[in-house]
Design a protein around this motif. Structure first.
Motif, PDB file in Angstrom:
ATOM      1  N   VAL A 251      49.431 -31.092  66.337  1.00 17.36           N
ATOM      2  CA  VAL A 251      48.994 -32.459  65.844  1.00 17.36           C
ATOM      3  C   VAL A 251      50.526 -33.172  65.559  1.00 17.36           C
ATOM      4  CG1 VAL A 251      48.557 -33.879  63.694  1.00 17.36           C
ATOM      5  CG2 VAL A 251      46.986 -32.110  64.563  1.00 17.36           C
ATOM      6  N   PHE A 252      50.590 -34.515  66.232  1.00 19.40           N
ATOM      7  CA  PHE A 252      51.971 -35.051  66.120  1.00 19.40           C
ATOM      8  C   PHE A 252      51.786 -36.243  64.740  1.00 19.40           C
ATOM      9  CE2 PHE A 252      54.664 -38.746  67.039  1.00 19.40           C
ATOM     10  CZ  PHE A 252      55.770 -38.225  66.805  1.00 19.40           C
ATOM     11  N   THR A 253      52.659 -36.333  63.814  1.00 24.92           N
ATOM     12  CA  THR A 253      52.598 -37.314  62.861  1.00 24.92           C
ATOM     13  C   THR A 253      54.055 -38.184  62.670  1.00 24.92           C
ATOM     14  OG1 THR A 253      51.898 -38.094  60.584  1.00 24.92           O
ATOM     15  CG2 THR A 253      52.967 -35.627  61.097  1.00 24.92           C
ATOM     16  N   THR A 254      53.735 -39.381  62.467  1.00 21.05           N
ATOM     17  CA  THR A 254      55.125 -39.908  61.971  1.00 21.05           C
ATOM     18  C   THR A 254      55.020 -40.059  60.376  1.00 21.05           C
ATOM     19  OG1 THR A 254      53.914 -42.094  62.077  1.00 21.05           O
ATOM     20  CG2 THR A 254      55.335 -41.399  63.959  1.00 21.05           C
ATOM     21  N   ARG A 255      54.013 -39.596  59.797  1.00 18.70           N
ATOM     22  CA  ARG A 255      53.693 -39.713  58.159  1.00 18.70           C
ATOM     23  C   ARG A 255      53.609 -38.211  57.872  1.00 18.70           C
ATOM     24  NH1 ARG A 255      52.796 -44.310  55.739  1.00 18.70           N
ATOM     25  NH2 ARG A 255      53.466 -43.242  53.950  1.00 18.70           N
ATOM     26  N   ALA A 256      54.595 -37.529  57.801  1.00 20.91           N
ATOM     27  CA  ALA A 256      54.510 -36.133  57.304  1.00 20.91           C
ATOM     28  C   ALA A 256      54.539 -36.165  55.912  1.00 20.91           C
ATOM     29  CB  ALA A 256      55.587 -35.205  57.989  1.00 20.91           C
ATOM     30  N   ASP A 257      54.713 -37.056  55.190  1.00 19.63           N
ATOM     31  CA  ASP A 257      55.166 -37.273  53.901  1.00 19.63           C
ATOM     32  C   ASP A 257      53.618 -37.463  53.176  1.00 19.63           C
ATOM     33  OD1 ASP A 257      55.050 -39.952  55.442  1.00 19.63           O
ATOM     34  OD2 ASP A 257      54.820 -40.670  53.080  1.00 19.63           O
ATOM     35  N   THR A 258      52.739 -37.725  54.262  1.00 18.38           N
ATOM     36  CA  THR A 258      51.426 -37.892  53.476  1.00 18.38           C
ATOM     37  C   THR A 258      50.386 -36.660  53.593  1.00 18.38           C
ATOM     38  OG1 THR A 258      50.411 -38.835  55.607  1.00 18.38           O
ATOM     39  CG2 THR A 258      51.430 -40.289  53.791  1.00 18.38           C
ATOM     40  N   ILE A 259      51.262 -35.460  53.933  1.00 17.28           N
ATOM     41  CA  ILE A 259      50.344 -34.321  54.467  1.00 17.28           C
ATOM     42  C   ILE A 259      49.137 -33.671  53.337  1.00 17.28           C
ATOM     43  CG2 ILE A 259      52.284 -32.853  53.784  1.00 17.28           C
ATOM     44  CD1 ILE A 259      51.402 -30.877  56.251  1.00 17.28           C
ATOM     45  N   PHE A 260      49.715 -34.021  52.104  1.00 14.61           N
ATOM     46  CA  PHE A 260      48.888 -33.499  50.961  1.00 14.61           C
ATOM     47  C   PHE A 260      47.690 -34.336  50.537  1.00 14.61           C
ATOM     48  CE2 PHE A 260      52.695 -31.172  50.044  1.00 14.61           C
ATOM     49  CZ  PHE A 260      52.216 -29.752  49.494  1.00 14.61           C
ATOM     50  N   GLY A 261      47.584 -35.587  51.487  1.00 13.94           N
ATOM     51  CA  GLY A 261      46.594 -36.549  51.649  1.00 13.94           C
ATOM     52  C   GLY A 261      45.771 -36.207  52.551  1.00 13.94           C
ATOM     53  N   GLY A 262      46.029 -35.361  53.433  1.00 18.52           N
ATOM     54  CA  GLY A 262      44.844 -35.043  54.505  1.00 18.52           C
ATOM     55  C   GLY A 262      43.512 -34.595  54.306  1.00 18.52           C
ATOM     56  N   SER A 263      42.668 -35.195  54.838  1.00 16.31           N
ATOM     57  CA  SER A 263      41.346 -34.777  54.415  1.00 16.31           C
ATOM     58  C   SER A 263      40.438 -34.347  55.798  1.00 16.31           C
ATOM     59  CB  SER A 263      40.429 -35.804  53.740  1.00 16.31           C
ATOM     60  OG  SER A 263      40.462 -37.170  54.550  1.00 16.31           O
ATOM     61  N   PHE A 264      40.863 -34.614  56.976  1.00 14.62           N
ATOM     62  CA  PHE A 264      40.300 -34.078  58.013  1.00 14.62           C
ATOM     63  C   PHE A 264      41.324 -34.011  59.255  1.00 14.62           C
ATOM     64  CE2 PHE A 264      40.272 -38.488  58.291  1.00 14.62           C
ATOM     65  CZ  PHE A 264      40.396 -39.061  59.415  1.00 14.62           C
ATOM     66  N   SER A 393      50.964 -34.490  45.232  1.00 14.52           N
ATOM     67  CA  SER A 393      51.578 -33.727  46.398  1.00 14.52           C
ATOM     68  C   SER A 393      52.688 -32.608  46.170  1.00 14.52           C
ATOM     69  CB  SER A 393      52.449 -34.629  47.421  1.00 14.52           C
ATOM     70  OG  SER A 393      51.485 -35.642  47.743  1.00 14.52           O
ATOM     71  N   GLU A 394      52.333 -31.868  45.067  1.00 17.00           N
ATOM     72  CA  GLU A 394      52.937 -30.743  44.520  1.00 17.00           C
ATOM     73  C   GLU A 394      54.569 -30.855  44.525  1.00 17.00           C
ATOM     74  OE1 GLU A 394      51.606 -27.422  46.588  1.00 17.00           O
ATOM     75  OE2 GLU A 394      49.533 -27.519  46.016  1.00 17.00           O
ATOM     76  N   PHE A 395      55.242 -30.122  45.340  1.00 20.41           N
ATOM     77  CA  PHE A 395      56.797 -30.352  45.215  1.00 20.41           C
ATOM     78  C   PHE A 395      57.360 -31.335  45.894  1.00 20.41           C
ATOM     79  CE2 PHE A 395      55.231 -28.056  49.324  1.00 20.41           C
ATOM     80  CZ  PHE A 395      55.929 -28.787  50.163  1.00 20.41           C
ATOM     81  N   GLY A 398      57.172 -37.503  43.245  1.00 20.04           N
ATOM     82  CA  GLY A 398      58.666 -38.193  42.912  1.00 20.04           C
ATOM     83  C   GLY A 398      59.645 -38.781  43.984  1.00 20.04           C
ATOM     84  N   LEU A 399      59.598 -38.006  45.068  1.00 20.97           N
ATOM     85  CA  LEU A 399      60.273 -38.218  46.204  1.00 20.97           C
ATOM     86  C   LEU A 399      59.900 -39.602  46.909  1.00 20.97           C
ATOM     87  CD1 LEU A 399      60.552 -34.796  47.822  1.00 20.97           C
ATOM     88  CD2 LEU A 399      62.218 -35.796  46.223  1.00 20.97           C
ATOM     89  N   THR A 400      60.951 -40.221  47.384  1.00 16.35           N
ATOM     90  CA  THR A 400      60.673 -41.396  48.383  1.00 16.35           C
ATOM     91  C   THR A 400      59.967 -40.985  49.755  1.00 16.35           C
ATOM     92  OG1 THR A 400      62.750 -41.365  49.816  1.00 16.35           O
ATOM     93  CG2 THR A 400      62.634 -42.589  47.563  1.00 16.35           C
ATOM     94  N   ILE A 401      59.405 -41.863  50.246  1.00 19.72           N
ATOM     95  CA  ILE A 401      58.801 -41.622  51.802  1.00 19.72           C
ATOM     96  C   ILE A 401      59.894 -40.714  52.594  1.00 19.72           C
ATOM     97  CG2 ILE A 401      57.861 -42.479  53.839  1.00 19.72           C
ATOM     98  CD1 ILE A 401      56.443 -44.733  51.888  1.00 19.72           C
ATOM     99  N   ASP A 402      61.075 -41.464  52.735  1.00 15.54           N
ATOM    100  CA  ASP A 402      61.937 -40.800  53.702  1.00 15.54           C
ATOM    101  C   ASP A 402      62.530 -39.180  53.256  1.00 15.54           C
ATOM    102  OD1 ASP A 402      61.775 -42.704  55.440  1.00 15.54           O
ATOM    103  OD2 ASP A 402      63.621 -43.542  54.683  1.00 15.54           O
ATOM    104  N   GLU A 403      62.445 -39.137  51.881  1.00 16.50           N
ATOM    105  CA  GLU A 403      62.778 -37.783  51.263  1.00 16.50           C
ATOM    106  C   GLU A 403      61.715 -36.653  51.561  1.00 16.50           C
ATOM    107  OE1 GLU A 403      65.558 -39.487  47.594  1.00 16.50           O
ATOM    108  OE2 GLU A 403      63.678 -39.134  47.167  1.00 16.50           O
ATOM    109  N   ALA A 404      60.536 -37.430  51.442  1.00 13.82           N
ATOM    110  CA  ALA A 404      59.221 -36.396  51.518  1.00 13.82           C
ATOM    111  C   ALA A 404      59.428 -35.860  53.082  1.00 13.82           C
ATOM    112  CB  ALA A 404      57.881 -36.900  50.884  1.00 13.82           C
ATOM    113  N   LYS A 405      59.267 -36.775  53.854  1.00 11.91           N
ATOM    114  CA  LYS A 405      59.470 -36.526  55.416  1.00 11.91           C
ATOM    115  C   LYS A 405      60.407 -35.533  55.763  1.00 11.91           C
ATOM    116  CE  LYS A 405      57.746 -40.921  57.320  1.00 11.91           C
ATOM    117  NZ  LYS A 405      58.268 -42.272  58.078  1.00 11.91           N
ATOM    118  N   ALA A 406      61.643 -35.535  55.244  1.00 10.44           N
ATOM    119  CA  ALA A 406      62.534 -34.687  55.262  1.00 10.44           C
ATOM    120  C   ALA A 406      62.209 -33.275  54.720  1.00 10.44           C
ATOM    121  CB  ALA A 406      64.052 -35.136  54.957  1.00 10.44           C
TER     122      ALA A 406
END
Length: 864
Positions: A251-264, A393-395, A398-406
């Protein structure tokens, strides 16, 4: 007689004949002057020019005439974008060959364009359906093929089962073919591609260098190229029906920060796993077939109701091993982007949100706007795609979107489940079209040798003339002999390629062909080096993406194959607004403006059908179109008012990048101004100095004022034409005409000479905009030369600087008056003059002046 009205239609024909007989606008590749290449997007020969053409070509013509007067060798050509489906439709409907229909239309439109008085070099004219043109296009294709920039592959296309042809996305309307109305099918079939993706990064980065392009066009192209930095992730698959060789889903994503919100997770209907599953699942196969009737564009995908098919498989969350996500096939997932598979995060993607809502899947917000409490944050019925910090999103909390992506990328790479990847929205350009009226693709298919390019000495591959259009489909495919040839390589029976090229190919290099339109190669390199890039390109915003992007690709491809020496074809781009008109209807039927009579003004304005006298509803102001019948025929305007009136109206009514509203009052006003100029010339000549009178040594105040007004107008008109601010140039000419008119009753030293100068300069300023009237006035002024051949007059810079200045005067910091005084006045003179002003004396009220502060040429402050 000089007092007669100016007969525009008759005199315009006269001057057009003179320009043509003397080849005034023919340019040479050998000219030693600096070059200027002016080009408007060439028209499709539909049969008649419309007001959009009038506006577009008038703007280009004003600029071309001005640059020519400024001493440039101007290339200003015209041609015809002549291949395409409308000609085949006409062949079917009217029982006429596409070539005849096309060339008849060209003849009509050429005559119409000539009636506009355009400064075009008609010696360079060509149509893209000319054999000489598509012969050279076939050479280009073969050079691209040798360079690896053209190839054949299997691709998804929109297929019209009735017309039996591939349709562009723009030709699919609500899932149906634009002409046949049939439900469009998505098919996979062999397609010829041009490898535009080889230049994706370069095309994107070079947009920053196109500083003379509209920002909105650059943004649109950047979005179309769609460079995305993201993460390629692996989900482990499970399920009874899982094929043995499918253990993981990429799967390719530009929003890896939202991985804990994935439902399908969701697959494209054309994903390889989908195809494998559908082999043993008739219901899934039927769902895939339903998806294939949507169309291939993102607009189609966004429009439809989001539907899915549960495969029964699950995907293991890569960071939460005990969480399993259901795997669907979804109608909104495109195989052409990323991997053709997604993880769905409904809280932060609208399509995912609609899908999850329909199938009652979890929707968990994981990006929370600043200042909001994650426990109470409410999505409000739609996905949130704005900024914020991570939650739920566990760990990552509190992170920003860019910090979470990294952070996600680092952890996924560490466990071997992720790879950072750059993807592009841009896809290679499929140019195959199953139609007759297009450039044949110069390829032969041989059972023994495979794909064989047509040898250059066997070019051009000509379109056969003996074709029929009595049944749908491609006439080339069913032609009894044309497609049957011997293989140039082995000599065995072989078959021509029956697809022809997308007409966007024809228009992607025509700008280069104009440099040397009769060369026996696609482009004479020396001519291209001289003329390119195009200095000023003018056309509609609707071509902002495909045509302009394809032309930029073609320039690079032609550079790679040795045909050009530039990467960017258009140094300057201007996108003009549309021409609009109010609409009229009666009982649901649209009426032409010529069928309607208007009475009254403002709230009392009413419309009536001329034929019946019955009331007509006045509708909204919209782009002129055949469907709404809110059209004005340029021929009617030119024959009644003259081309100069149409040109003047198009230039004067609004800024050129905005839409212009066509009104009868507007064109009538342009006509009145034309007659006003004609009268002004004749009236002024009665009091002006004779032609050739020496310049006086001194001028009185009135003469000096007129000369200053004239040279200021000359300077501003030139600057505004240079910057394509035509409406501002028009305003300056209006103002100068009024100023000149106001001096005719005066008698003062040097005024007769100043009137002659002002009159001549006014006519020269009018030259690019009202060229026929200007020629007539130039002759009336006593010259036996053509104004079109005259250089742009020089501005006397000293006259641009006023001898007097106006300075604000304050008392204790509060403005009381203003002082007009000689620019050369000394500080003492300024102080003395300020203290004599009545408002200053009143404000001082007898108090002594402590000091006077003079800021030169700006302000005087009296401190008491």
């Amino acid at each position: 007689m000089a007092t007669e009205r100016y007969n525009a239609p008759a005199r315009e024909k006269h001057w057009q004949q003179i320009w043509e007989s003397r080849n005034v606008f023919m340019c040479s590749n050998e000219d030693k002057r600096p070059k200027c290449y002016v080009l408007e997007m060439f028209p499709y020969p539909s049969g008649r020019i419309h007001m959009g053409h009038v506006r577009n070509y008038t703007m280009g013509d004003v600029f071309a005439r001005y640059k020519r007067a400024k001493g440039f060798n101007v290339l200003h050509p015209m041609g015809w974008d002549a291949f395409g489906m409308p000609a085949e439709n006409a062949a079917m409907e009217r029982k006429v060959h596409p070539a005849k229909w096309t060339y008849d239309n060209i003849a009509t439109m050429r005559s119409q364009l000539k009636s506009m008085g355009l400064s075009l070099d008609w010696s360079r004219e060509f149509a893209t359906c000319d054999v000489e043109y598509y012969h050279q296009q076939q050479k280009l294709f073969l050079d691209f093929y040798k360079k690896g920039l053209a190839y054949r592959g299997v691709g998804k296309v929109n297929w019209d089962p009735v017309d039996q042809t591939v349709l562009a996305n723009e030709q699919v309307i609500d899932g149906r073919g634009w002409r046949s109305g049939a439900l469009v099918e998505t098919r996979e079939m062999p397609v010829w591609y041009l490898k535009i993706t080889a230049y994706a990064d370069e095309l994107l980065e070079a947009l920053n260098e196109l500083t003379r392009w509209p920002e909105k066009v650059r943004v649109m192209q950047a979005n179309w190229i769609g460079r995305s930095e993201g993460l390629l992730m692996k989900y482990s698959l499970a399920g009874e029906k899982l094929p043995a060789d499918w253990q993981e889903l990429e799967v390719f994503t530009t929003r890896a920060d939202t991985i804990f919100g994935g439902s399908f997770c969701a697959l494209s209907p054309d994903h390889p796993l989908t195809k494998e599953l559908a082999k043993s699942n008739p219901d899934l196969a039927a769902f895939v077939e339903e998806c294939h009737h949507i169309g291939t564009s993102e607009e189609d995908i966004n429009r439809v109701e989001k539907k899915g098919f549960d495969t029964g498989l699950t995907a293991t969350h890569p960071l939460i091993p005990d969480r399993r996500l259901p795997v669907y096939v979804a109608n909104f997932v495109l195989m052409g982007y990323g991997t053709g598979a997604i993880f769905g995060c409904p809280a932060h993607d609208q399509r995912d949100f609609e899908f999850a809502t329909k199938y009652k899947l979890p929707i968990v917000p994981v990006v929370i706007p600043e200042g909001q409490d994650p426990a109470t944050f409410d999505l409000g019925g739609e996905a949130y795609d704005g900024p914020g910090r991570l939650a739920n999103s566990e760990f990552l909390n509190g992170l920003t979107i860019d910090e979470a992506k990294a952070e996600v990328a680092s952890r996924m790479e560490a466990i071997g489940k992720g790879t950072r990847r750059i993807m592009y929205r841009l896809r290679d350009w499929g140019i195959s079209r199953q139609r007759y009226w297009g450039c044949p693709i110069p390829i032969i298919h041989c059972d023994s040798c495979g794909i064989v390019p047509v040898p250059e000495d066997q070019l051009p591959v000509r379109l056969p003339e003996d074709v029929t259009f009595d049944v749908p489909g491609n006439p080339l495919e069913r032609h009894p002999t044309w497609k049957h040839v011997d293989c140039p390589s082995c000599g065995k029976p072989a078959r021509r390629e029956t697809d022809t090229m997308d007409t966007f190919v024809d228009s992607s290099w025509y700008f280069a062909r104009f440099c040397s339109p009769r060369a026996n190669v696609p482009v004479d390199l020396e001519a291209a080096k001289y003329w390119l890039p195009v200095d000023q390109y003018i056309g509609g915003i609707e071509h902002a993406i495909l045509h302009l992007l394809y032309s930029r690709f073609f320039a690079r491809a032609m550079l790679a194959t040795g045909h050009l020496n530039v990467k960017e074809p258009f140094a300057g781009l201007f996108t003009q607004g549309m021409v609009t008109h109010e609409t009229y209807s009666k009982n649901g039927k649209w009426l032409l403006p010529t069928e309607v009579r208007i009475e009254g003004e403002g709230d009392q304005r009413r419309a009536y059908e001329i034929a019946t006298g019955e009331p007509v509803e006045i509708g909204s102001i919209e782009k002129m179109s055949k469907s709404k019948k809110n059209l004005v025929d340029p021929d009617d305007i030119i024959s009644t008012y003259g081309a100069d009136c149409a040109r003047w109206f198009m230039l004067s009514d609004s800024p050129p990048e905005r839409d212009v509203i066509w009104t009868e009052a507007g064109i009538a006003g342009a006509s009145r101004f034309m007659q006003r100029v004609w009268r002004l010339v004749n009236d002024a000549l009665a009091v002006a100095a004779p032609i050739g009178t020496p310049k006086p040594a001194e001028f009185g105040p009135d003469a000096d004022a007129l000369r200053r007004a004239t040279h200021k107008a000359l300077s501003r008109v030139g600057q505004n034409i240079e910057n394509l601010r035509f409406n501002l140039a028009v305003a300056q000419i209006y103002e100068l005409a009024s100023t000149l008119q106001s001096t005719l009753g005066k008698r003062a030293p040097g005024l007769d000479w100043a009137i002659r100068e002002s009159l001549e300069l006014l006519v020269q300023m009018l030259g690019p905009m009202m060229p026929h009237l200007a020629e007539e006035c130039w002759e009336r002024l006593g010259y036996n030369t053509l104004l079109a051949d005259q250089p742009w007059p020089a501005v006397e810079e000293a006259l641009l600087v006023d001898d007097t200045i106006t300075i604000a005067v304050q008392v204790n910091g509060k403005r009381r008056d203003e002082l007009t005084i000689a620019r050369s006045a000394s500080k003492a003179e300024i102080e003395a003059a300020a203290l004599k002003l009545e408002p200053v004396i009143r404000a001082l009220d007898g108090r002594p002046v402590k000091k006077v502060i003079v800021v030169p040429q700006r302000i005087v402050n009296v401190v008491a």
